[in-house]
Design a protein around this motif. Structure first.
Motif, mmCIF file in Angstrom:
data_model
loop_
_atom_site.group_PDB
_atom_site.id
_atom_site.type_symbol
_atom_site.label_atom_id
_atom_site.label_comp_id
_atom_site.label_asym_id
_atom_site.label_seq_id
_atom_site.Cartn_x
_atom_site.Cartn_y
_atom_site.Cartn_z
ATOM 1 N N TRP A 153 0.834 -1.217 0.000
ATOM 2 C CA TRP A 153 0.000 0.000 0.000
ATOM 3 C C TRP A 153 0.858 1.253 0.000
ATOM 4 N N ALA A 154 2.031 1.171 0.605
ATOM 5 C CA ALA A 154 2.891 2.348 0.639
ATOM 6 C C ALA A 154 3.367 2.738 -0.747
ATOM 7 N N MET A 155 3.295 1.829 -1.726
ATOM 8 C CA MET A 155 3.690 2.164 -3.085
ATOM 9 C C MET A 155 2.645 3.023 -3.779
ATOM 10 N N LEU A 156 1.537 3.309 -3.105
ATOM 11 C CA LEU A 156 0.481 4.129 -3.690
ATOM 12 C C LEU A 156 1.016 5.476 -4.151
ATOM 13 N N ILE B 104 16.076 2.717 -7.189
ATOM 14 C CA ILE B 104 16.114 1.590 -6.256
ATOM 15 C C ILE B 104 14.922 1.678 -5.312
ATOM 16 N N VAL B 105 14.234 0.577 -5.146
ATOM 17 C CA VAL B 105 13.139 0.541 -4.180
ATOM 18 C C VAL B 105 13.721 0.409 -2.776
ATOM 19 N N ARG B 106 13.369 1.345 -1.922
ATOM 20 C CA ARG B 106 13.905 1.393 -0.573
ATOM 21 C C ARG B 106 12.809 1.086 0.441
ATOM 22 N N VAL B 107 13.233 0.912 1.682
ATOM 23 C CA VAL B 107 12.265 0.578 2.728
ATOM 24 C C VAL B 107 11.182 1.635 2.822
ATOM 25 N N LYS B 108 11.543 2.906 2.689
ATOM 26 C CA LYS B 108 10.561 3.978 2.818
ATOM 27 C C LYS B 108 9.497 3.915 1.733
ATOM 28 N N HIS B 109 9.770 3.247 0.618
ATOM 29 C CA HIS B 109 8.777 3.099 -0.439
ATOM 30 C C HIS B 109 7.748 2.024 -0.105
ATOM 31 N N LEU B 110 8.096 1.118 0.806
ATOM 32 C CA LEU B 110 7.219 0.002 1.118
ATOM 33 C C LEU B 110 6.585 0.094 2.501
#
Length: 533
Positions: free
Chosen positions: A464-467, A502-508
């Protein structure tokens, strides 16, 4: 990096020493494992004792590292008068309880009256010492100086359930730390301690026999009341350590009793979770089947504006879908979803591709350190361990598994300081959560999945955080991302996007979006994967 260094100040840290692994939520259904939490209690206790010794190498990390104490007086092992007193009493309890366990064989030779008398004396002294830690209350509220009640958060209620060995002083410190980090008042439900050793025994009883202690019943009552209260559209339940076991039992009861629209208000976030299962079933079998078949397929939903407003969003207005070829949906993709309308004729809608789910609880996230004994014995064991039978305890929720030299078990000192560190002003006073830190900026790696089938874990794009990234019309996130060690996509444009792709923790991490009084974007619960209401 040495254990005493501040990892947040080390941008050149060895990536092999500091990294984060991401596991998408288990989907449910058939799997492969050797035992389930529904097995006979004696069998579960035997398994727990076996794995206690297997993971015993990590026992020192319950308190290690003892330094640094970046959270000041919030940290459990910092040298404040309250903390020194707590550590002193716990030391006495450990010695007393170890002596009691070692002396138990004497019961075979002592006269009955002496044995009973010794039991009475021991448990009286143990109770008196625990009273020095626990105080009288079971429900506490955070200090308003850390997070006064604000109108924009009046529709939310945050609740915390603590873990092993926490007395009144540490519970108050924990909820004040949460209040300062997320700028919301927090209610603390006190899981009262009986000493570290006896708390571990209580964990075995709770998670293997399903026994509900007073604090579990109190937490259930509070969460249920808040969910039924029409003032609240969101209830955030934060659990640590043994609180994960107790919170899991609370959720089991709620899932049995509450209507689906009330359960949808609930969000759960755990740290160092000691539970052996965590339930959050799909609301429809069709959505579960689709997610099992296509775990990485992103869901098409009506246009949802991106906003930082803390107020729950109203359903988006109906719009006509663009007639351009690029806006048409491929035949092999799920059909676009529509909002329920009773008095309007539903028109085709313009759609964006954003993550969505169909779970009873709106969001569940787990945070764990790979050297934390409690997390290894609980969450990480049941999420990743290889099994050999046709039954498996479901452990639902996205998992952030962190590898770090500072990966201990204490809630404030190890978890919050490492994942949600505090910022200071010019005078050195804490003012809230730091806007960046090494954990949230770390690239996310694919974690091991044991012997589970590949379709038993949802794809990372359904976070959901990728919204914020995927819900915009100019988003360049590809529909399929090849994963080789870390997640790589094509993020560009807006400031919120990762400049290096790069997908990071803050994105998820959805919990990260709550820091300092912020709120993540909301989407109607009527929009679910592959289902049209």
């Amino acid at each position: 990096m040495s254990r005493g260094e501040d990892e947040n100040a080390s941008p050149t840290a060895d990536p092999k020493e500091l990294r984060t692994e991401f596991l998408g939520s288990q989907i449910g259904g058939e799997s492969v494992i050797s035992y389930s939490y529904t097995d006979l209690p004696w069998k579960l206790v035997a398994w727990d004792i076996k794995y206690f010794f297997i993971f015993a190498w990590s026992l020192p990390w319950i308190v290690w590292p003892v330094r640094p104490c970046d959270g000041g007086h919030f940290d459990e092992l910092s040298f404040t008068p309250e903390n020194i007193w707590c550590m002193f009493i716990h030391g006495l309890l450990v010695v007393l309880q170890l002596a009691f366990i070692l002396a138990l064989p004497l019961a075979l030779v002592l006269p009955v009256y002496l044995f009973i008398g010794a039991l009475v004396v021991f448990f009286t002294v143990n109770w008196l010492l625990c009273c020095c830690l626990n105080g009288k209350g079971i429900i506490f509220e955070s200090d308003p100086k850390y997070a006064p009640a604000l109108e924009e958060h009046s529709h939310e209620q945050w609740i915390f359930l603590n873990g092993v060995a926490v007395g009144e002083a540490w519970l108050k410190s924990n909820i004040n730390r949460l209040a300062l980090t997320f700028k919301r008042p927090v209610i603390g439900v006190h899981n009262r301690t009986t000493g570290i050793i006896f708390d571990v025994v209580e964990c075995l009883i709770q998670r293997n026999f399903g026994y509900a202690t007073k604090d579990i019943r109190q937490a259930y009552k509070i969460v249920k009341e808040k969910l039924y209260n029409p003032q609240y559209t969101k209830v955030v339940f934060i659990l640590h350590s043994q609180g994960g076991i107790e919170g899991g039992l609370v959720l089991d009861w709620l899932l049995q009793e509450l209507p689906q629209d009330l359960l949808a208000k609930l969000e759960v976030y755990t740290f160092g979770n000691a539970a052996n299962h965590f339930n959050n079933p799909h609301r429809h079998v069709r959505s579960q089947q689709e997610e099992r078949a296509h775990p990485d397929t992103r869901t098409l939903v009506p246009e949802v504006p991106i906003t930082e407003s803390p107020v729950e969003m109203k359903p988006p207005s109906l719009r006509r879908r663009s007639s351009s070829p690029s806006a048409r949906i491929p035949s092999d993709r799920p059909q676009p979803l529509t909002l329920a309308t009773s008095d309007l004729k539903t028109q085709p809608q313009r759609t964006y591709t954003v993550p969505a789910n169909d779970r009873a609880l709106s969001h569940v996230e787990h945070y764990a350190h790979t050297t934390d004994f409690v997390a290894l014995w609980g969450l990480l064991h049941f999420v990743t361990n290889k099994r050999a039978s046709a039954q498996m305890p479901r452990f639902i929720g996205r998992v952030f598994r962190r590898v770090s030299s500072r990966g201990g078990h204490q809630f404030s000192q190890h978890y919050l300081n490492g994942m949600f560190p505090l910022a200071r002003n010019a005078e050195g006073e804490f003012i809230g959560c730091a806007e960046t830190n090494e954990f949230m900026e770390s690239a996310v790696e694919v974690a091991e999945k044991g012997t589970e089938k590949e379709d038993l874990r949802e794809g990372f794009e359904n976070s959901w955080a990728m919204l914020e990234l995927a819900g915009e019309p100019d988003s360049a996130i590809p529909s399929e991302v090849a994963v080789h060690g870390s997640f790589y996509g094509s993020f560009h444009g807006a400031e919120r996007r990762s400049p290096d792709g790069i997908v990071r923790v803050k994105h998820l991490s959805r919990l990260w979006l709550y820091r300092n009084g912020r709120s993540p974007p909301e989407i109607s619960r009527g929009l679910i994967r592959g289902i049209t209401f």
